[in-house]
Design an enzyme around this catalytic site. Structure first.
Site, short mmCIF file in Angstrom:
data_model
loop_
_atom_site.label_atom_id
_atom_site.label_comp_id
_atom_site.label_asym_id
_atom_site.label_seq_id
_atom_site.Cartn_x
_atom_site.Cartn_y
_atom_site.Cartn_z
N HIS A 1 40.94 52.49 37.81
CA HIS A 1 40.13 51.50 38.53
C HIS A 1 39.76 52.01 39.93
CE1 HIS A 1 39.07 47.21 39.53
NE2 HIS A 1 39.28 47.68 40.76
N GLU A 2 40.77 52.44 40.69
CA GLU A 2 40.52 52.88 42.06
C GLU A 2 39.76 54.20 42.10
OE1 GLU A 2 40.93 50.89 44.42
OE2 GLU A 2 42.10 49.42 43.31
N HIS B 1 36.08 53.52 41.70
CA HIS B 1 35.45 53.10 42.95
C HIS B 1 35.10 54.33 43.80
CE1 HIS B 1 35.82 48.83 42.55
NE2 HIS B 1 37.14 48.80 42.61
#
Length: 249
Positions: free
Chosen positions: A24-25, A28
């Site tokens: 997820h990170e 980003h």
């Protein structure tokens, strides 16, 4: 309260959570880099190494406490720093930031689909007898209940693989749904801000600093789980229908 703790189940769930948060990170950071902001890249956040993304409370204390007690804590990682001023001028500043925000939940949805496919193939190949116990089997898989799966005598490696895939499916769906809420620090707020008319932005920006506190209250009181439960019910029914189709039951 702690008598029912299953160490293998906790470990499987925690590994799945760490991997999902890392993807997820990193998503980003990768999207921001693609849009020409290298802030996160320079800080080493374009990686799947969970140590880089870990937040002491969100990635360690709260998730393990939730897994041990059954309380619905899902966990979080350190936010990826993004400087909207550096984002490419191919999009508006807030449009580019919305794309960065959307990258995280999108990656979780992709992982959920990917591991659903892997799980169904794995079960079809190595555990065809599970179709005879489909409802109970699916519950054990998606909850990562290692002990329950061991009763099928699939072997230690297969049991762990099936449990891990099941938890990866559910955790990634949960992370995507949670982060799409348009509240405070969550990705949904950044996505929505990129879509709102300009005249609505002042009011939206004024209320967002309060949304973090509201989110905590909703989570601790159980209201958040109540609000999301209908969505999870639909997701569960879809997964059951897909599994039954594959199992042929």
């Amino acid at each position: 309260m702690f008598d029912s703790i299953s160490i293998p189940t906790i470990l499987v769930s925690y590994v799945a959570l760490l991997f999902s948060l890392s993807v997820h990170e990193a998503s980003h950071a990768t999207m921001a880099h693609w849009l020409e902001d290298d802030t996160a890249a320079r800080l080493g956040r374009m990686t799947l190494n969970p140590l880089v993304h870990m937040d002491p409370l969100g990635t360690f204390v709260f998730p393990l406490l939730g897994l041990a007690t059954g309380f619905p804590f899902i966990g979080w990682a350190k936010p990826v720093p993004v400087d909207p001023r550096n984002l490419t001028r191919r999009f508006s500043q807030r449009g580019g930031y919305a794309l960065v925000a959307a990258a995280g939940p999108t990656s979780n949805l992709i992982l959920a689909v990917l591991f659903t496919g892997i799980l169904l193939i794995l079960v079809r190949v190595v555990a065809p007898t599970a179709s005879l116990q489909a409802p109970l089997f699916l519950h054990a898989v998606f909850m990562g209940r290692v002990e329950a799966l061991q009763s099928l005598e699939l072997g230690a490696t297969t049991t762990l693989a099936v449990a891990l895939c099941g938890r990866l499916v559910i955790i990634n769906i949960a992370l995507a749904l949670f982060n799409l809420l348009p509240m405070g620090p969550l990705d949904g707020a950044g996505i929505l801000r990129g879509m709102l008319p300009w005249r609505w932005l002042p009011k939206f920006d004024r209320i967002q600093p309060w949304m973090g506190g509201v989110l905590i209250v909703l989570a601790l009181t159980g209201v958040l789980g109540y609000l999301l439960s209908p969505v999870f019910f639909v997701v569960k029914m879809v997964l059951v229908l897909i599994a039954r189709f594959v199992f042929g039951v």
